[in-house]
Write a protein that holds these residues in place. Sequence first.
Motif, mmCIF file in Angstrom:
data_model
loop_
_atom_site.group_PDB
_atom_site.id
_atom_site.type_symbol
_atom_site.label_atom_id
_atom_site.label_comp_id
_atom_site.label_asym_id
_atom_site.label_seq_id
_atom_site.Cartn_x
_atom_site.Cartn_y
_atom_site.Cartn_z
ATOM 1 N N PRO A 175 49.700 37.063 55.790
ATOM 2 C CA PRO A 175 48.785 35.633 55.184
ATOM 3 C C PRO A 175 48.793 35.989 53.930
ATOM 4 N N CYS A 176 48.807 34.496 53.379
ATOM 5 C CA CYS A 176 48.296 34.703 51.171
ATOM 6 C C CYS A 176 46.507 34.635 51.299
ATOM 7 N N TYR A 177 45.640 35.826 51.648
ATOM 8 C CA TYR A 177 44.548 35.144 52.337
ATOM 9 C C TYR A 177 43.655 35.353 50.546
ATOM 10 N N GLY A 178 44.967 35.390 49.311
ATOM 11 C CA GLY A 178 44.088 35.426 48.317
ATOM 12 C C GLY A 178 44.817 35.549 47.028
ATOM 13 N N THR A 179 43.790 35.873 45.425
ATOM 14 C CA THR A 179 44.167 36.488 44.236
ATOM 15 C C THR A 179 44.990 37.220 44.026
ATOM 16 N N PRO B 15 44.544 30.927 55.485
ATOM 17 C CA PRO B 15 44.717 31.775 53.801
ATOM 18 C C PRO B 15 44.424 31.451 52.718
ATOM 19 N N ALA B 16 44.381 31.850 51.376
ATOM 20 C CA ALA B 16 43.931 30.782 50.503
ATOM 21 C C ALA B 16 44.301 29.416 50.035
ATOM 22 N N PRO B 17 43.207 28.474 49.947
ATOM 23 C CA PRO B 17 43.945 27.432 49.279
ATOM 24 C C PRO B 17 45.190 27.115 48.372
ATOM 25 N N VAL C 35 28.816 38.992 42.536
ATOM 26 C CA VAL C 35 28.966 37.498 43.559
ATOM 27 C C VAL C 35 30.409 37.628 43.756
ATOM 28 N N LEU C 36 30.987 36.866 45.416
ATOM 29 C CA LEU C 36 32.032 37.364 45.407
ATOM 30 C C LEU C 36 32.656 35.436 44.889
ATOM 31 N N CYS C 37 34.096 35.554 44.942
ATOM 32 C CA CYS C 37 34.698 33.909 44.026
ATOM 33 C C CYS C 37 35.467 34.217 45.809
ATOM 34 N N LYS C 38 35.457 33.148 46.386
ATOM 35 C CA LYS C 38 36.044 32.805 47.441
ATOM 36 C C LYS C 38 37.564 32.868 47.074
ATOM 37 N N ASN C 39 38.023 34.120 48.263
ATOM 38 C CA ASN C 39 39.580 34.074 48.132
ATOM 39 C C ASN C 39 40.322 35.447 46.620
ATOM 40 N N HIS C 40 38.992 35.652 45.890
ATOM 41 C CA HIS C 40 38.747 35.798 44.760
ATOM 42 C C HIS C 40 39.139 37.183 44.838
ATOM 43 N N GLY C 41 38.185 37.558 44.399
ATOM 44 C CA GLY C 41 37.116 39.161 44.245
ATOM 45 C C GLY C 41 35.419 39.134 44.213
ATOM 46 N N PRO C 42 34.905 39.921 43.713
ATOM 47 C CA PRO C 42 33.884 40.190 42.684
ATOM 48 C C PRO C 42 34.052 40.286 41.185
#
Lengths: 231, 231, 231, 231
Positions: free
Chosen positions: A111-115, A206-208, B163-170
């Motif tokens: 699944p695509c969980y992130g950027t 999954p990420a939005p 900080v962590l940005c959801k579905n992205h990174g720190p």
Amino acid sequence: MLEKLKEEVYRANMDLPRYGLVTFTWGNVSGIDREKGLFVIKPSGVEYDKLRPEDMVVVDLDGNKVEGEYNPSSDTPTHVVLYNEFPNIGGIVHTHSEWATSWAQAGRSIPCYGTTHADYIYGEVPCVRNLTKEEIDEAYEKNTGVLIAEHFKQLDYEAVPAVLCKNHGPFTWGKDAHEAVHNAVVLEEVAKMACRCELINPHVKPAPQELQDKHYYRKHGNNAYYGQIKR
Amino acid sequence: MLEKLKEEVYRANMDLPRYGLVTFTWGNVSGIDREKGLFVIKPSGVEYDKLRPEDMVVVDLDGNKVEGEYNPSSDTPTHVVLYNEFPNIGGIVHTHSEWATSWAQAGRSIPCYGTTHADYIYGEVPCVRNLTKEEIDEAYEKNTGVLIAEHFKQLDYEAVPAVLCKNHGPFTWGKDAHEAVHNAVVLEEVAKMACRCELINPHVKPAPQELQDKHYYRKHGNNAYYGQIKR
Amino acid sequence: MLEKLKEEVYRANMDLPRYGLVTFTWGNVSGIDREKGLFVIKPSGVEYDKLRPEDMVVVDLDGNKVEGEYNPSSDTPTHVVLYNEFPNIGGIVHTHSEWATSWAQAGRSIPCYGTTHADYIYGEVPCVRNLTKEEIDEAYEKNTGVLIAEHFKQLDYEAVPAVLCKNHGPFTWGKDAHEAVHNAVVLEEVAKMACRCELINPHVKPAPQELQDKHYYRKHGNNAYYGQIKR
Amino acid sequence: MLEKLKEEVYRANMDLPRYGLVTFTWGNVSGIDREKGLFVIKPSGVEYDKLRPEDMVVVDLDGNKVEGEYNPSSDTPTHVVLYNEFPNIGGIVHTHSEWATSWAQAGRSIPCYGTTHADYIYGEVPCVRNLTKEEIDEAYEKNTGVLIAEHFKQLDYEAVPAVLCKNHGPFTWGKDAHEAVHNAVVLEEVAKMACRCELINPHVKPAPQELQDKHYYRKHGNNAYYGQIKR
């Protein structure tokens, strides 16, 4: 013949151990010259530290060896099908890289969980089914390619440059051999983080879609603005 | 202009691959000259092994490029907001480092499970929510900074430099670019051990508050006694 | 005596730290000269960075030291039994490599989840039971070999060149010391990916038999076509 | 003064980053001269790549600095207590090594799941409780040592050369600084494999007592026969 392409494909092959994607001889890269309709691929079972540019094997789009001292990779018939079915790709990679292979063995699409994933791959990395006994017996490597191509009839192979073959491992591709290796590295990172993020949160989603779109399209297409390249 | 700061920010950027925090170009460091109100940041999409100090881009606190051959990092608008909102920080780091990103993808704040965490970060590392579609469409990178700053209205950004940005990174920060990288390394170690400690004990609780306080304050504030520096 | 074999076994031993399979002295490799009925093995407890080819110890198939300044590996009696019981092997490896040992400690055989495994090992890697107190007291290392040989009465030791000893660690073997080390590396990769694939999918099933057969037999036997060797 | 011991302790400290046991300055090693009643320890907060033998600090068994330009490690009072309470040890190590610390954070003792553990540590590696607020406020580092010593009244500190402090990290010791580092490496390997083996088999039980005894006593005591040393 095709000296420049051989050098390029040789270097892409050597990148596999450099990026930690292969153990022993468990991987291969090819690259194609679309005008000539010929591609260059790693010889079968030759160790990376003995490999030389001139050992690369030249194969045509019917799968015939055109030049080369060695036998081409045993996965050559898969490459042949993919080059025929995916006209815009210029390079293909197959590895048994540990995290992507673990997902393939688990039989699950990633699944695509992130950027990190969305920056390169639009939507999940599909895991295709096992071949049947008949398909294996008839032509295992060729039918691996046929199955992948079949699956991608529902997908954009340029936006999803990776696939997992169940109980086997990943294939990735790109506009040339170098980009195909790049995508193999991305896939491995994405596979690793997807596993860990499910451990941290078994109910993860999954990420939005809007976040996936944002990241994919800030790097791809007419409105891309990542990097230095004018489009 | 700002040659010394460029050299410093260049070196901090090069520390990211050295500490294993980035793959390819997936990260950026900036550092600010508070007197001049200008900061220096990595150019977008340039590979680390080709980066030179003179490639760093100078940006003002309205986000305008002041000097530089290249486009600044695509995350520059996030850095702009953070420098404006957190007046005591001198450097910012963004990465897709594998463990911190796995927590971000999982959408969970990292609890403080031990003294390694408490030595540097007071309390949990927060994971901020996803941006809405509207916020993404309006100004994705800027609104990432706005969201972080909003969240830290309830927190001391100097005591919680990550900080962590959801579905992205720190994102991490510090008194300068070097310390921001240091905190990125700490965050990665803390994220890794927090995941493993939950595997070892799914019912684990955060470290007792008095232990967190002891470790944080033996390194920070007027009564600190760790290290050699007289305070 | 046996200078060439000593050099070969020395080099195979040095491959263990190179492949990350040993910490300190936790491993040993031996290789046999079948005509002379003598094998060469690492001395006990000697550190790898001090090891020299001439330190290798020569042992006969009754377990008597025939030549050498040092005591042979404390696991020598296990090697003796395996050489006597498995007449077609030429080399044996024992390690405490981290993933294979984790499976051994867990007391589980490693299922064949994919083609990486099937390419080298036909079916699961068996985990043999603990020795009883009586077997330990009587002759621990010898009885470890007896137990393995007993277990392989139901298996083809050439098609399954690896075993796990419960709460202990793995042994692998091959046609010579080099191939035995190769199989130790394969086992470690396979053990790692099997653990991760169970984390990704707790309900995972072994690879279909026809796929296992395809991969095993494209590399082994009369119809093999992987690599360059004419058979 | 104590030049030879300083060199030895310096080298043992430098082994921590070499074995991957420390990030930044998160660890310290000391070694004692029992005749003089003085020990040598790493200075507090000094980075490993700047450390020199002459930077080591000399401390007496009441915790007074006897010689040295720098402040000794902030954990010095813990070392003082352990040297006083464990008369046969010659070296002590503290780290935040990632796997041992994950167990410490999880608040669990490490069961003996196999022979790698049993070869060095007799029985489980205990995890001691948190200090109370009163104990922390009174004398945190000293009371850490007192708590460990208290716990080991029920244990043989020579047979169990390692402990975990809850929500903090491990201490190990040995007959000298070198052996204490060796045991820190062993602990880390054992902690890693114990976590993974619980993932592979959540119902795993410790190794049978007779197997633990066999391995411990083939390396320790009058009947030891591992290695080359005559006893």
